[in-house]
Design an enzyme around this catalytic site. Sequence first.
Site, PDB file in Angstrom:
ATOM      1  N   ARG A  70       0.833  -1.209   0.000  1.00 20.14           N
ATOM      2  CA  ARG A  70       0.000   0.000   0.000  1.00 20.14           C
ATOM      3  C   ARG A  70       0.862   1.251   0.000  1.00 20.14           C
ATOM      4  O   ARG A  70       1.760   1.411   0.825  1.00 20.14           O
ATOM      5  CB  ARG A  70      -0.903  -0.006   1.227  1.00 20.14           C
ATOM      6  CG  ARG A  70      -1.652   1.297   1.510  1.00 20.14           C
ATOM      7  CD  ARG A  70      -2.559   1.105   2.720  1.00 20.14           C
ATOM      8  NE  ARG A  70      -3.164   2.331   3.196  1.00 20.14           N
ATOM      9  CZ  ARG A  70      -2.807   2.986   4.307  1.00 20.14           C
ATOM     10  NH1 ARG A  70      -1.802   2.512   5.053  1.00 20.14           N
ATOM     11  NH2 ARG A  70      -3.412   4.088   4.674  1.00 20.14           N
ATOM     12  N   ARG A 111      -8.273  18.928   8.417  1.00 21.93           N
ATOM     13  CA  ARG A 111      -7.132  18.940   9.327  1.00 21.93           C
ATOM     14  C   ARG A 111      -6.957  20.301   9.990  1.00 21.93           C
ATOM     15  O   ARG A 111      -7.394  21.336   9.458  1.00 21.93           O
ATOM     16  CB  ARG A 111      -5.838  18.576   8.585  1.00 21.93           C
ATOM     17  CG  ARG A 111      -5.839  17.159   8.031  1.00 21.93           C
ATOM     18  CD  ARG A 111      -4.491  16.779   7.445  1.00 21.93           C
ATOM     19  NE  ARG A 111      -4.521  15.441   6.875  1.00 21.93           N
ATOM     20  CZ  ARG A 111      -4.357  14.327   7.573  1.00 21.93           C
ATOM     21  NH1 ARG A 111      -4.128  14.398   8.877  1.00 21.93           N
ATOM     22  NH2 ARG A 111      -4.413  13.143   6.975  1.00 21.93           N
ATOM     23  N   LYS A 273     -13.162   2.460   1.120  1.00 21.35           N
ATOM     24  CA  LYS A 273     -12.852   2.414   2.545  1.00 21.35           C
ATOM     25  C   LYS A 273     -14.105   2.805   3.333  1.00 21.35           C
ATOM     26  O   LYS A 273     -14.637   3.901   3.161  1.00 21.35           O
ATOM     27  CB  LYS A 273     -11.690   3.351   2.864  1.00 21.35           C
ATOM     28  CG  LYS A 273     -10.391   2.924   2.216  1.00 21.35           C
ATOM     29  CD  LYS A 273      -9.309   3.976   2.357  1.00 21.35           C
ATOM     30  CE  LYS A 273      -8.869   4.191   3.779  1.00 21.35           C
ATOM     31  NZ  LYS A 273      -7.756   5.168   3.864  1.00 21.35           N
ATOM     32  N   THR A 331      -6.262  -1.312  10.328  1.00 20.51           N
ATOM     33  CA  THR A 331      -6.045  -0.369  11.433  1.00 20.51           C
ATOM     34  C   THR A 331      -5.683  -1.061  12.747  1.00 20.51           C
ATOM     35  O   THR A 331      -6.467  -1.839  13.294  1.00 20.51           O
ATOM     36  CB  THR A 331      -7.251   0.556  11.683  1.00 20.51           C
ATOM     37  OG1 THR A 331      -7.744   1.065  10.444  1.00 20.51           O
ATOM     38  CG2 THR A 331      -6.823   1.728  12.562  1.00 20.51           C
TER      39      THR A 331
END
Length: 537
Positions: A70, A111, A273, A331
């Site tokens: 990935r 963010r 995802k 994760t």
Amino acid sequence: MPAPTIRYPSGASTSIPHHPRPRTERAPMPYSDLDPSKFSLSKIVATIGPATDVEETLRRVIENGASVLRVNFSHGSFEEHAERVRTVRRVSDALGKPVAILGDLCGPKIRVGLVKAPGIQLTAGQDFSLRTDIDESKDGETPELPCTYEPLAAEVHEGHRVLINDGAIRALATGSDGSTLRCRVVVGGLVTTGKGVNLPDSDISAPAITEHDRACVRFGIDHKFDYFALSFVRRGEEVRELRSIIEGHCAEADCGGSLDATRTDPTIPIISKIEKPQAVERIDEILEESDAIMVARGDLGVEMDLARVPIIQKILIQRAHDYGKPCIVATQMLETMIEKPFPTRAESSDVAGAIFDGTDAVMLSGETAIGKYAPLAVQMMRRIALATEERLRELPQSSRPSEVVRESRYRTAALAHGAWHMVQDVDAKLVCVWSQHGGSARYLSRIGLRVPIIAFSSSEAAVRRMTLLYGVTPVLMRTLPEHRSEFAKMVDEFVLTRGMAEVGGMMVLLAGKPFGVPGVVNTVSIRRVGEFAATGG
């Protein structure tokens, strides 16, 4: 304290003297018992990064079992990514082992902007603001933090949750004014530059695919990536939008074909995802449009009740199976191994639990991207997978034809279902198939086989992409067989040369004519390993 006693089945016993001593952590012994030729049916996705920039480290990561690598576009420059991709291809070619490259698009991640070092400490009950009209933080009694998302103040309303740094810092919105969102801290912590902001109660209008994502897609196509992962998916139309962008840039030589035999246009498969509540609610429409899904438990655990994440994981794996699509669980699977050479017992159980649930692949993130023990993390994940699969073989088995696929009445799916019963009836040790674009291999991987599936193709792109499929070992064959008997002889030579089965053992073969054309598999047969070698064909 009395000495503990061990009792043996024979009735004999022995006492072990007790010598109290400090408990120390030890690195695991080298795994010399791990046969390099023994591969797990479950696939391992490993994130590459600074920890794998040394070619020898990357080689060991691949040798230890990583079949999909990935690239996280959230970190690093295109120049760094290009060099890593070149290294992956070089190592893969040297090992003679196909490896897929997955490009993980950033998506509309909100963010915190630039925060002066060492950061701003927020405490419970304190007021602060997030502002889109400043470039740098301002400390004080009511700190002001820059934010990258322009519509923030308009889309977050009073009482909505504002979570920073993966939910480590929690606040509630108390009001807004133009470009400023006022908040009150519920759980404090240190805010530093670039920390993510999650808004689980707010209806965010940010597009699923940013301009940066579009640039990443062009980069991935130019560098022959095998998958793209779409972050923060909320609805099926966002997957369609990404597919349109990919196919608009694709040419056959660059992109290859789809794992879905019903799609004929050149493309690169899309992994959606699942990390937002909206995606969980709309999972069926997302699966309709996707080639695979990833249970991205990081943001999912921030945006939803953490106690429900294991339940949601099981539901998502099952729905992916119902649609005949691969699923990756990701994760913090072995996160302790970023710093230590062994995982916790809970992490080991987490990996095994995902495999018991039926996931196709398990993923390593920081463990291999920045961790101190990247090859060991892959090796440990493979050992857990092998042990879990051994237990699965001991349990009662049943064919698991995918719900949606079964309803389609598709010929290859029916052949795959029949192959499962043949494997059980004759105790076959292998299933071998010619799968030009990977469609037949995908059907076989979905029906609950506990034996290896060897999938042959003359397409390099298809061979790389099949590395994600549960149980599938893809093999590149540059010479096309002309007849099924020639294919059977080719299979015989391949499995005997590599010691994948014993002479006389049973195997199931699927094929169709002409070889090299997708969607033509129409026969299934039972063969004995070595019968062509014995008869000379």
